[in-house]
Design a protein around this motif. Sequence first.
Motif, PDB file in Angstrom:
ATOM      1  N   ASP A 150       0.823  -1.208   0.000  1.00 45.54           N
ATOM      2  CA  ASP A 150       0.000   0.000   0.000  1.00 45.54           C
ATOM      3  C   ASP A 150       0.856   1.257   0.000  1.00 45.54           C
ATOM      4  OD1 ASP A 150      -2.254  -1.486  -0.073  1.00 45.54           O
ATOM      5  OD2 ASP A 150      -2.797  -1.240   2.046  1.00 45.54           O
ATOM      6  N   ASN A 153       2.494   1.611  -3.461  1.00 45.85           N
ATOM      7  CA  ASN A 153       1.477   2.033  -4.439  1.00 45.85           C
ATOM      8  C   ASN A 153       1.137   3.511  -4.274  1.00 45.85           C
ATOM      9  OD1 ASN A 153       0.942  -0.081  -6.174  1.00 45.85           O
ATOM     10  ND2 ASN A 153      -0.522  -1.058  -4.800  1.00 45.85           N
ATOM     11  N   HIS A 154       1.005   3.941  -3.033  1.00 46.44           N
ATOM     12  CA  HIS A 154       0.698   5.338  -2.737  1.00 46.44           C
ATOM     13  C   HIS A 154       1.819   6.252  -3.261  1.00 46.44           C
ATOM     14  CE1 HIS A 154      -1.102   8.715  -0.676  1.00 46.44           C
ATOM     15  NE2 HIS A 154       0.065   8.989  -0.103  1.00 46.44           N
ATOM     16  N   LEU A 156       3.993   5.554  -5.720  1.00 44.13           N
ATOM     17  CA  LEU A 156       4.022   5.538  -7.188  1.00 44.13           C
ATOM     18  C   LEU A 156       2.890   6.385  -7.783  1.00 44.13           C
ATOM     19  CD1 LEU A 156       4.881   1.771  -7.796  1.00 44.13           C
ATOM     20  CD2 LEU A 156       6.419   3.723  -8.077  1.00 44.13           C
ATOM     21  N   THR A 157       1.724   6.366  -7.138  1.00 46.14           N
ATOM     22  CA  THR A 157       0.595   7.185  -7.593  1.00 46.14           C
ATOM     23  C   THR A 157       0.946   8.666  -7.474  1.00 46.14           C
ATOM     24  OG1 THR A 157      -0.968   5.478  -6.940  1.00 46.14           O
ATOM     25  CG2 THR A 157      -1.862   7.694  -7.268  1.00 46.14           C
ATOM     26  N   ASN A 158       1.513   9.036  -6.338  1.00 41.35           N
ATOM     27  CA  ASN A 158       1.904  10.437  -6.113  1.00 41.35           C
ATOM     28  C   ASN A 158       2.956  10.904  -7.111  1.00 41.35           C
ATOM     29  OD1 ASN A 158       0.156  10.870  -4.041  1.00 41.35           O
ATOM     30  ND2 ASN A 158       1.653  10.706  -2.392  1.00 41.35           N
ATOM     31  N   GLU A 159       3.862  10.000  -7.472  1.00 44.06           N
ATOM     32  CA  GLU A 159       4.949  10.330  -8.413  1.00 44.06           C
ATOM     33  C   GLU A 159       4.484  10.248  -9.871  1.00 44.06           C
ATOM     34  OE1 GLU A 159       8.421  11.083  -7.783  1.00 44.06           O
ATOM     35  OE2 GLU A 159       7.716  11.450  -5.742  1.00 44.06           O
ATOM     36  N   GLN A 160       3.238   9.811 -10.065  1.00 45.03           N
ATOM     37  CA  GLN A 160       2.663   9.647 -11.416  1.00 45.03           C
ATOM     38  C   GLN A 160       3.500   8.700 -12.280  1.00 45.03           C
ATOM     39  OE1 GLN A 160       2.260  13.902 -12.443  1.00 45.03           O
ATOM     40  NE2 GLN A 160       0.047  13.627 -12.272  1.00 45.03           N
ATOM     41  N   TYR A 162       3.957   5.203 -14.276  1.00 47.40           N
ATOM     42  CA  TYR A 162       3.107   4.271 -15.009  1.00 47.40           C
ATOM     43  C   TYR A 162       3.434   2.837 -14.599  1.00 47.40           C
ATOM     44  CZ  TYR A 162       1.243   1.493 -18.843  1.00 47.40           C
ATOM     45  OH  TYR A 162       0.584   0.550 -19.574  1.00 47.40           O
ATOM     46  N   VAL A 163       2.505   2.192 -13.884  1.00 45.89           N
ATOM     47  CA  VAL A 163       2.672   0.792 -13.480  1.00 45.89           C
ATOM     48  C   VAL A 163       2.028  -0.094 -14.541  1.00 45.89           C
ATOM     49  CG1 VAL A 163       2.151  -0.942 -11.724  1.00 45.89           C
ATOM     50  CG2 VAL A 163       2.706   1.408 -11.027  1.00 45.89           C
ATOM     51  N   LEU A 176       7.066  -1.483 -13.785  1.00 43.18           N
ATOM     52  CA  LEU A 176       6.702  -0.106 -14.137  1.00 43.18           C
ATOM     53  C   LEU A 176       7.557   0.400 -15.283  1.00 43.18           C
ATOM     54  CD1 LEU A 176       9.124   1.858 -12.861  1.00 43.18           C
ATOM     55  CD2 LEU A 176       7.938   1.325 -10.730  1.00 43.18           C
TER      56      LEU A 176
END
Length: 220
Positions: A150, A153-154, A156-160, A162-163, A176
């Motif tokens: 979690d 994932n959080h 990677l989402t914040n860093e934008q 691409y997974v 990624l």
Amino acid sequence: MTKEENYLTIKENGSHEIVIKKSRFIATLARTETVEDAEKVIAAVSKKYHDATHNTFAYTIGLNDDHVKASDNGEPSGTAGVPELKALQLMKLKNVTVVVTRYFGGIKLGAGGLIRAYSNSVTKGAEAIGVVKRVLQQELSFHVAYNRLDEVNHFLTNEQIYVEKITYGVDVVIHLFINEQEQAELEEKLSNLLAGKVTFTKGEKRYNEIEITDHHYHEH
């Protein structure tokens, strides 16, 4: 084509019609990576609309506009093909062929009117179909314990970032894609996050596509 640069192109092949003073202008746009591809598109569209008044065209092939061509197909010289080519170049689109088909509606537009009509056909057609940025990226994969997933994932989402995919086994493997120039910084941040307990595996390089929605092409 060398896989060295990021570039803009159309999202997919398609067509778009506008009507100006009863004349129909149908812009058919296609991705083309070689002159041969471009010529096939031009031939196919010209055959499809064989009863049209004109099938004008322009193409730009290569990341540095290595091969360009424009045709007025019977329209007054310089009023169709060149404005179409300039429209592609103004939008910074690469590896695109456009054929603008005209069905004459009985009202003459004049040279200036034709230039605007053919130019607008291309611009509006590309915007209707959609524009993407093709970005050359490096594949990276690494293992993560389930209890850290979690958090990662959080991050990677914040860093934008691409997974591409996540596989679940004894632990979790995250695959990624990252711009090459940002790879070292990402690895460092993830190493810090995971207290150095992470190993990265490089995979293939490939183009990924990011949709452009703001149409301020000169800024990309």
